[in-house]
Design an enzyme around this catalytic site. Structure first.
Site, PDB file in Angstrom:
ATOM      1  N   LYS A 110      62.682  18.155  81.687  1.00 22.12           N
ATOM      2  CA  LYS A 110      63.805  17.934  80.789  1.00 22.12           C
ATOM      3  C   LYS A 110      65.056  17.452  81.523  1.00 22.12           C
ATOM      4  O   LYS A 110      65.990  16.965  80.893  1.00 22.12           O
ATOM      5  CB  LYS A 110      64.090  19.182  79.966  1.00 22.12           C
TER       6      LYS A 110
HETATM    7  C1  LIG Z   1      59.880  21.326  76.737  1.00 18.69           C
HETATM    8  C2  LIG Z   1      58.650  21.537  77.528  1.00 18.69           C
HETATM    9  C3  LIG Z   1      57.413  21.070  77.076  1.00 18.69           C
HETATM   10  C4  LIG Z   1      57.244  20.418  75.717  1.00 18.69           C
HETATM   11  O1  LIG Z   1      57.863  19.170  75.627  1.00 18.69           O
HETATM   12  P1  LIG Z   1      58.122  18.511  74.189  1.00 18.69           P
HETATM   13  O2  LIG Z   1      58.777  17.213  74.490  1.00 18.69           O
HETATM   14  O3  LIG Z   1      58.984  19.447  73.427  1.00 18.69           O
HETATM   15  O4  LIG Z   1      56.785  18.349  73.557  1.00 18.69           O
HETATM   16  C5  LIG Z   1      56.320  21.221  77.904  1.00 18.69           C
HETATM   17  N1  LIG Z   1      56.426  21.844  79.098  1.00 18.69           N
HETATM   18  C6  LIG Z   1      57.596  22.316  79.555  1.00 18.69           C
HETATM   19  C7  LIG Z   1      57.642  22.997  80.872  1.00 18.69           C
HETATM   20  C8  LIG Z   1      58.738  22.171  78.794  1.00 18.69           C
HETATM   21  O5  LIG Z   1      59.894  22.642  79.264  1.00 18.69           O
END
Ligand SMILES: *Cc1c(COP(=O)(O)O)cnc(C)c1O
Length: 433
Positions: A107
Site C-alpha cells: 500500500k
Molecule cells: C490491503 C492488503 C491486501 C488486499 O488488497 P486489496 O487491494 O484491498 O484487494 C492484501 N494483502 C495485504 C498485506 C494488504 O495490506
C-alpha cells in the site's frame, strides 16, 4: 484525462475532482474515461528505461495535461523511492515483493503517490482537507506515513479494535502531528460504513472538506499499475502465459492489474486469491454477488466482506459475468491451508511468505490443478513476513527477524482515541475537532 463514475449518473470530472472527492456524487467509483493501449515499441521501451521513467510514462496519460509534467515527475520519483523485487522460486512460480517501502506493505505505492498528488491539488485551498480512511491493517500505516507532515491535510484513520496486529497498529497510532487514529469497537466493515456515511452526510460536508484515502480513490489505484510494469521488466521474456495471483480484500490491487493489462502488459489471467472472505470467488463460480459481514482470519488485511472495488471490476468487464470470468479466476483459502502453504513454501523453497502472500500461492496452486496447460505464476507478495511474525512463527516455527524500522515503532506508545461504531459519535468527533 477525464474521469467518469461507474454508475454513469455523475458528470465527468478532472483527476483533481476524482482524487479529492474519492467517491462520485452518484455513489459510483471514478474510472478513467479511456485506458489507451500502448504501442509495442513503447512497451519494449518499458523494459529498458529506468524504472522511475517508466512509472512516469505509465501514469502520464492518466494525469496529463492537468498535472504539469514536472509536478508528476516529482510525485512519481518521491513516492516510488524503493525497489520491487522479483524472486523466482521455480521456473514456473515467481513472487513479486511489493513490501520494500517504508511500512513494508504494497500500500506504500498507492498511499505515497496519492498523498503527494493531493498535496499538489490542495496547495491553493483555504479550508484544510480531512482525509478519512478505514483500515483493516495495512492501509492505515501506509496512508499515515504517506501524508505525515503534508501541509493543509489532516488524516483520520478508523480501525477495528483488537483485530489488527500490534505491529500494524503501532505504525499508525504513534505518529501524532496531522495523523489521528480512531479505535472503533466494531469490525472493518463498520469502519468502512462510518466513512461512507460521512461522505453521504450533506450537512457534514457543508461544514468540513472531506476526502477518502481508501482504495476507492483512483489516486491510489493508478500507481498500483507500476508493479505490473516492474514484473514485466524482470520476468524472462513471456513466451509462457503469465497468470497473476493477487491476494485480495477490497480488490484495488486486482483492479489496477486489469488497468495494466489494458495498457498492454502481457497477463493471461488474474487469480482473485482470497481468504475465507470469498464473495468474489463465489461470484465467479455462481454469478451471485452476496456481500456479507467480514470474518476474521489470519490474513487480516483481506478480511473484507463487501469488497468496495467490485463495481470497477464489473465496469472493466462490461458488466458481463462471462467477461469477468475470462479475466479472473477465483479461489478462497482457509486459515489451515494458509498455515500449511507457509510451511510448505518455507520447506520447499526456503522462502518465508506472510499469510497474505501464502493465500496468493494457494490461489495459484488451485488454478494449476484445474488448468494443467503450460503457464507461469506470479504471486504478488503484499506484506513483509515480519509484519505478521506471530502467524509466521505458528506456521514455520521461527519468527522472521523484525526489520529495524518496525522494531522502532513497537517501542512507541499508542495515541489512538477509542470510539463506538455509531455514526453520530463519529460525526460529533469530526465536527468538534
Ligand atoms: C490491503 C492488503 C491486501 C488486499 O488488497 P486489496 O487491494 O484491498 O484487494 C492484501 N494483502 C495485504 C498485506 C494488504 O495490506
Amino acid at each position: 484525462m477525464r474521469y467518469r463514475s461507474t454508475s454513469r449518473q455523475a458528470p465527468l470530472t478532472s483527476l483533481r475532482g476524482a482524487v479529492l472527492r474519492g467517491l462520485a456524487p452518484d455513489g459510483g467509483l471514478y474510472m478513467p474515461v479511456e485506458i489507451a493501449r500502448r504501442s509495442p515499441e513503447e512497451l519494449e521501451e518499458f523494459r529498458r528505461l529506468p524504472f522511475t521513467e517508466v512509472c512516469f510514462r505509465t501514469v502520464r496519460p492518466f494525469a496529463g495535461p492537468e498535472v504539469p509534467e514536472e509536478i508528476l515527475w516529482q510525485v512519481v520519483s518521491e513516492a516510488i523511492n524503493f525497489p520491487v523485487k522479483l524472486i523466482s522460486l521455480s521456473p514456473a512460480l515467481h513472487v513479486l515483493e511489493l513490501f520494500h517501502g517504508p511500512t513494508l506493505a504494497f500500500k506504500d505505492f498507492g498511499a505515497r503517490f496519492m498523498a503527494r498528488l493531493m498535496g499538489y491539488f490542495v496547495r491553493a485551498e483555504t479550508r484544510g482537507l480531512t482525509v478519512l480512511v478505514a483500515t483493516s491493517g495495512d492501509t492505515g500505516s501506509a496512508v499515515a506515513h504517506g501524508f505525515l507532515g503534508v501541509p493543509g491535510i489532516r488524516v483520520v484513520i478508523l480501525y477495528p479494535s483488537k483485530r489488527i496486529s500490534e505491529a500494524q497498529e503501532k505504525q499508525f497510532t504513534t505518529l501524532g502531528e496531522n495523523i489521528t487514529a480512531l479505535e472503533v469497537s466494531g469490525t472493518f466493515d463498520d469502519c468502512q460504513l462510518l466513512v461512507k456515511q460521512a461522505f453521504s452526510d450533506v450537512e457534514l460536508n457543508k461544514r468540513t472538506f472531506l476526502t477518502s484515502a481508501n482504495s476507492i480513490n483512483v489516486g491510489r489505484l493508478l500507481p498500483q499499475m507500476f508493479y505490473h510494469v516492474a514484473a514485466y521488466r524482470q520476468l524472462p521474456v513471456a513466451s509462457v502465459p503469465l497468470i497473476v495471483s493477487v491476494p485480495s480484500g477490497n480488490f484495488g490491487n486486482l483492479t489496477a492489474g486489469i488497468f495494466a493489462k489494458r495498457i498492454g502488459l502481457p497477463v493471461t489471467r488474474f487469480i482473485a486469491s482470497t481468504n475465507a472472505n470469498d464473495v468474489v470467488p463465489e461470484y465467479l463460480r455462481t454469478g451471485e454477488f452476496c456481500p456479507r459481514a467480514a470474518k476474521p482470519t489470519l490474513s487480516n488485511a483481506m478480511d473484507v466482506g463487501s469488497p468496495n472495488n467490485f463495481p470497477r471490476l464489473l465496469d472493466l468487464c462490461r458488466n458481463r459475468l462471462e467477461y469477468v470470468q475470462r479475466e479472473i479466476w477465483g479461489h478462497g483459502a482457509t486459515d489451515e491451508e494458509t498455515l500449511s502453504a507457509m510451511k510448505l513454501v518455507y520447506e520447499r523453497f526456503g522462502y518465508i511468505a506472510d499469510p497474505h502472500t501464502a493465500v496468493g500461492v494457494l490461489g495459484w496452486e488451485a488454478y494449476r490443478r484445474e488448468h494443467p496447460e503450460p503457464a507461469q505464476g506470479l504471486v504478488l507478495a503484499t506484506a513483509h513476513p515480519a509484519k505478521f511474525g506471530d502467524v509466521v512463527a505458528r506456521a514455520i516455527g521461527v519468527a522472521p527477524p523484525l526489520p529495524e524500522r518496525l522494531a522502532a515503532y513497537l517501542q512507541r506508545s499508542k495515541l489512538s482515541q477509542p470510539i463506538s461504531s455509531k455514526y453520530e459519535d463519529f460525526k460529533q468527533f469530526l465536527l468538534a475537532s
